[in-house]
Design a protein around this motif. Structure first.
Motif: not given
Length: 155
Positions: A120, A122, A147, A149
């Motif tokens: 990920c 992010e 998160c 995402e």
């Protein structure tokens, strides 16, 4: 006895060019069975994953797959098989130059909890992920559990 033809199957959305879910087509009750045709770079899975209760066997009919495992990468060539026990993490990728044709078998059919991990951006590393159908039903999405995402979209 029940027979089916691959020519009569319809591919489902996912991480490979062609995925035939043969379990229901054959009326199997104890075995999960999937047929894949993978272009170079494609995978049989949405991420590095394990199944709590299911062992998986992959038969590579043609081409080759490289599996990421806890012990490092393992390449399985045409005519070879590989088995992963319940709880073993793995993810395949067609690392060859040609299409790979693969049959994946899992038993029992009920895999139990599946844990999927992916990178990920992010979060800045590998996280657990959830797999869901997009609201409009036109894609399968992979989302970071930390998160939210979207880390993968498969149409």
């Amino acid at each position: 006895m029940h027979t089916v033809s691959l020519a009569d199957q319809h591919s489902r959305m996912g991480p490979a060019s062609t995925i035939y879910a043969l379990t229901d087509a054959l009326g199997a009750s104890d075995l999960a069975l999937n047929y894949y045709e993978l272009a170079p770079g494609e995978s049989t899975a949405y991420g590095y994953h394990s199944h709590a209760k299911q062992e998986e066997v992959f038969y590579v009919q043609s081409g080759e797959l490289t599996f990421r495992t806890a012990d490092g990468d393992v390449t399985v060539a045409a005519g070879e098989l590989v088995r992963f026990g319940p709880g073993e993490f793995q993810r395949s990728r067609n690392t060859g130059d040609d299409t790979a044709v693969v049959l994946a078998m899992g038993a029992p059919q009920d895999a139990g909890e599946t844990v999927t991990r992916r990178e990920c951006e992010e979060c800045g590393g590998e996280t657990t992920q959830s797999i869901e159908l997009a609201e409009d039903g036109d894609a399968v999405l992979v989302r970071c559990d930390e998160c939210g995402e979207t880390t993968g979209r498969y149409e």
